[in-house]
Scaffold this active site. Structure first.
Site, PDB file in Angstrom:
ATOM      1  N   TYR A 136       0.855  -1.191   0.000  1.00  0.00           N
ATOM      2  CA  TYR A 136       0.000   0.000   0.000  1.00  0.00           C
ATOM      3  C   TYR A 136       0.891   1.241   0.000  1.00  0.00           C
ATOM      4  CZ  TYR A 136      -3.919  -3.009   1.336  1.00  0.00           C
ATOM      5  OH  TYR A 136      -4.887  -3.977   1.373  1.00  0.00           O
ATOM      6  N   HIS A 181      -6.433   1.490  -2.221  1.00  0.00           N
ATOM      7  CA  HIS A 181      -6.276   0.054  -2.400  1.00  0.00           C
ATOM      8  C   HIS A 181      -4.804  -0.263  -2.653  1.00  0.00           C
ATOM      9  CE1 HIS A 181     -10.543  -0.898  -2.423  1.00  0.00           C
ATOM     10  NE2 HIS A 181     -10.745   0.123  -3.234  1.00  0.00           N
ATOM     11  N   LYS A 187      -4.344  -4.405  -9.834  1.00  0.00           N
ATOM     12  CA  LYS A 187      -3.095  -4.536  -9.095  1.00  0.00           C
ATOM     13  C   LYS A 187      -2.015  -5.072 -10.031  1.00  0.00           C
ATOM     14  CE  LYS A 187      -5.060  -5.228  -4.494  1.00  0.00           C
ATOM     15  NZ  LYS A 187      -6.276  -4.521  -4.887  1.00  0.00           N
TER      16      LYS A 187
END
Length: 403
Positions: free
Chosen positions: A302, A310, A357
Site C-alpha cells: 500500500y 487500495h 493490481k
C-alpha cells in the site's frame, strides 16, 4: 488568443467527494511509524543548534508491549491503547476478530446501542428482506397454481376464459405487500428483544487482541525499538538474542524444537529470515506491507495504507538459493521454491489484473551456508548477505496496447 477563464471548484466540492472523511483520516493516520518527533521548547537549545543547521527534535517512543505465541507464530498485543497506536501509526498487525483494524468492541457496542433504541441492525434488515422474498415466491406460486387449475377446469368443460375471468390475481414484485403474518415472522420477537436489551446493560468485555506477524514484531523491536516482547510462559521481557532464536525456532518441526541444534535452528533459509528480509526491504522504502492471501499472493503493498487507497502491487515472494546444495540439508518446507507453471502465473495475473493490481515477482536470494559464519547467523548481521530482485508481470491485451 484570449485565455479561457477556468471555473474554480465550489467550496463544498471537497465535502461532496468525501473530503471531510479524507481530512479526518489524514489527521488520525498522520504518523507513518509508531515513533514520532516533537520540537523542543528550550529557546537556548533551539538557537544553539540552529547555528549548525540542526533542527532540534525530541523522540517520542510509545513503548508498546506484546506476548510471543509460538503456536500461531505471532505476537499478541492485548492492551487496546497499544493496539490502536500500532495500527494508526503504520497499520501494523490485525485484530483477531476483525478484518484489519481491531474494531470488534466498537461494532458490538454499536449493535447493543441500536438494539436498545429499538433500531434493527443491517443483519436483521437482511433477514427481514429474505423472509419477505420467500413469502412472495410462495404467494406467487400458489396464485399461479390456482389460475392453472381453474383454466384446466374450464378447458375440460369446453370453454375458454380470459385471465380477468379467473378471479385469481397473480402478485408481482411491484404490487405485492407483506401480510401481518409475514411481518411477525420476519421481525424479532419482543421477548428476545427485551432479553438483548437487558443484556446490553451489562458491561461489555473486549474479547479481541491484535496479532503481529513475526516480521512485524521484529521490525518494531529491532529496527524501531518501540515494542517489548514478553516470554509466553514467564511473561518476562525477552532479550534481542532470545527473540532472534525463538522466532526462528517457531518454524522448526515439533521434533526439532525439542532439541534444536545450531545446524537446524540458525540457517539462512529459515522462513522467518526470508520473510523479514522482504518485509524490512519494502517497509524501509515507505510501503505498507500487508498479507495478500485474499488475492492469492504473499503480500500487498500500500502506498499510504488500507484506509487511504487500495493496494497498488501484489507481491509473490520467491526464495532462490545461492548454493543449490543447501536445499538437500534444509529442514524447512519453503513455499514457492519450485518453479511456477504458466497456467498458475496466468491465473494469478488475471485475478490481480481484474482488481487493478500489478503483479510483482520478488526474488529473495538466500546466501550460501558455506560463506556464512556462526557469528553472522547468530545476529541480524546476516541480513546484509541477502539480495532482492523484482520482475513485474503484466497481461498483454492487444486491444489496449496498440499504441
Amino acid at each position: 488568443m484570449a485565455a479561457v477563464p477556468q471555473s474554480k471548484p465550489s467550496a463544498d466540492s471537497s465535502q461532496k467527494k468525501g473530503g471531510r472523511k479524507r481530512n479526518e483520516n489524514n489527521r488520525i493516520y498522520a504518523n507513518p511509524l509508531p515513533i514520532t518527533f516533537s520540537r523542543t521548547e528550550n529557546r537556548f537549545t533551539v538557537t544553539a543548534l540552529s547555528i549548525f543547521g540542526v533542527s532540534p527534535a525530541q523522540v517520542l517512543n510509545p513503548r508498546c508491549e506484546g506476548t510471543f505465541d509460538p503456536t500461531t507464530r505471532s505476537v499478541w498485543i492485548t492492551n487496546p491503547k497499544d493496539s490502536m497506536t500500532l495500527w494508526r501509526r503504520g497499520f501494523f498487525g490485525k485484530g483477531n476478530l476483525s478484518r484489519s483494524e481491531p474494531s470488534w468492541l466498537a461494532r458490538q457496542s454499536h449493535i447493543r446501542a441500536t438494539t436498545a433504541g429499538r433500531h434493527i441492525t443491517s443483519e436483521e434488515v437482511t433477514a427481514k428482506r429474505r423472509a419477505e422474498r420467500k413469502q412472495f415466491k410462495l404467494d406467487r406460486a400458489q396464485a399461479i397454481a390456482a389460475a392453472a387449475a381453474e383454466a384446466e377446469a374450464a378447458f375440460a368443460e369446453g370453454r375458454i376464459i380470459s385471465a380477468d375471468e379467473t378471479g385469481v390475481l397473480i402478485p408481482s414484485a411491484a404490487t405485492w405487500k407483506p401480510s401481518d403474518l409475514t411481518r411477525s415472522i420476519a421481525s424479532p420477537a419482543s421477548e428476545s428483544l427485551q432479553e438483548v436489551t437487558d443484556l446490553s446493560l451489562e458491561p461489555l468485555e473486549d474479547m479481541e487482541h491484535m496479532q503481529l506477524t513475526l516480521a512485524e514484531a521484529f521490525f518494531l523491536t529491532w529496527a524501531l525499538d518501540c515494542l517489548t516482547i514478553c516470554h509466553p510462559e514467564t511473561l518476562e521481557p525477552m532479550t534481542l538474542r532470545e527473540i532472534w532464536v525463538a522466532f526462528q525456532t517457531a518454524y522448526l518441526s515439533p521434533l526439532l524444537q525439542a532439541s534444536p541444534s545450531q545446524a537446524h535452528g540458525l540457517r539462512p533459509d529459515n522462513p522467518f529470515l526470508i520473510n523479514y528480509v522482504f518485509f524490512h526491504h519494502y517497509r524501509s522504502l515507505g510501503w505498507v506491507v500487508k498479507n495478500g492471501v485474499k488475492f492469492s499472493v504473499d503480500y500487498l503493498l500500500y502506498k499510504r495504507g488500507p484506509v487511504f487507497h487500495h493496494a497498488e502491487f501484489a507481491m509473490v515472494l520467491i526464495p532462490v538459493y545461492e548454493d543449490p546444495d543447501d536445499v538437500k540439508s534444509s529442514p524447512f518446507a519453503i513455499s514457492n521454491l519450485e518453479p511456477f507453471t504458466w497456467q498458475w502465473l496466468s491465473t494469478i495475473n488475471r485475478v490481480n489484473s481484474q482488481v487493478q493490481k500489478t503483479l510483482v515477482l520478488s526474488y529473495v536470494t538466500i546466501p550460501a551456508l558455506s560463506r556464512l559464519s556462526v557469528g553472522e547467523l547468530s545476529s541480524p548481521a546476516c541480513f546484509k548477505r541477502y539480495t532482492i530482485r523484482e520482475i513485474i508481470l503484466r497481461r498483454f491485451v492487444p486491444a489496449r496496447m496498440r499504441d
